[in-house]
Design an enzyme around this catalytic site. Structure first.
Site, PDB file in Angstrom:
ATOM      1  N   CYS A  41       0.757  -1.384  -0.109  1.00 41.12           N
ATOM      2  CA  CYS A  41       0.057  -0.050   0.035  1.00 41.12           C
ATOM      3  C   CYS A  41       0.952   1.205  -0.130  1.00 41.12           C
ATOM      4  CB  CYS A  41      -0.890  -0.205   1.429  1.00 41.12           C
ATOM      5  SG  CYS A  41      -1.521   1.528   1.876  1.00 41.12           S
ATOM      6  N   CYS A  44       0.441   3.755   2.784  1.00 39.02           N
ATOM      7  CA  CYS A  44       0.685   3.248   4.149  1.00 39.02           C
ATOM      8  C   CYS A  44       2.232   3.237   4.203  1.00 39.02           C
ATOM      9  CB  CYS A  44       0.529   1.649   4.233  1.00 39.02           C
ATOM     10  SG  CYS A  44      -1.218   1.265   4.165  1.00 39.02           S
TER      11      CYS A  44
END
Length: 145
Positions: A41, A44
Site C-alpha cells: 500500500c 501506508c
C-alpha cells in the site's frame, strides 16, 4: 462502516513477528493507536516513517500497534518491509481469511488508524494516510488529558 467512535474498542488476539500472542486487553492503561496497513500500500508506506517516529516520541504515553492486513498481503514481504524500514513499534499479523481485527473495526481501506483512550473507548478514526507526524500528535493529544 459503522462508526466505532464512542464505543468500546473490539478486542482481538493476534500473533506478532515472533509468534507471541498479543491481545488488545494487554495494552489497557494508556491510550492505544492501532494502525491497519499492508506492505503493498503506497499511502501506508508514505506514513510509516512518521508513525515510527511518533511511536518513539510518545512511547511513554501511548501504545502504538501496527496491524498488518496479512489476509490481503504477503507475510514474508511484510516482514521484509518491517526490517528494511527499521520499524520499532510492535506489529501483529491479521492472517485469518476472516481477518478478525480488520473485520471487527470495519476497516475497508488502508491505512486506517484507530485512536483508543486509556479506558478502551474508540475516540477517533483516520481513514487514509496521515499527512505528517502532526496528524498523529493532534489526534492523540485529547487522549492524554
Amino acid at each position: 462502516m459503522v462508526s466505532l467512535i464512542g464505543r468500546t474498542a473490539p478486542s482481538f488476539t493476534l500473533p506478532d513477528n515472533d509468534g507471541k500472542i498479543v491481545t488488545l486487553d494487554q495494552l489497557k492503561g494508556k491510550p492505544v493507536v492501532l494502525n491497519f496497513w499492508a506492505s503493498w500500500c503506497p499511502p501506508c508506506r508514505m506514513e510509516m516513517p512518521d508513525l515510527n517516529q511518533f511511536s518513539q516520541d510518545y512511547q511513554a504515553q501511548v501504545h502504538v500497534l501496527g496491524i498488518n492486513a496479512t489476509f490481503n498481503d504477503d507475510k514474508d514481504k511484510a516482514k521484509k518491509y518491517i526490517a528494511s524500514e527499521g520499524l520499532l513499534f510492535p506489529i501483529v499479523f491479521d492472517e485469518s481469511t476472516i481477518s478478525p481485527a480488520a473485520k471487527a473495526y470495519g476497516v475497508t481501506a488502508f491505512p486506517t488508524t484507530v485512536f483508543i483512550d486509556a479506558n478502551g473507548v474508540v475516540r477517533d478514526v483516520l481513514v487514509g494516510a496521515a499527512g505528517s507526524q502532526d496528524d498523529f500528535i493532534q489526534r492523540v493529544q485529547p487522549l492524554l488529558k
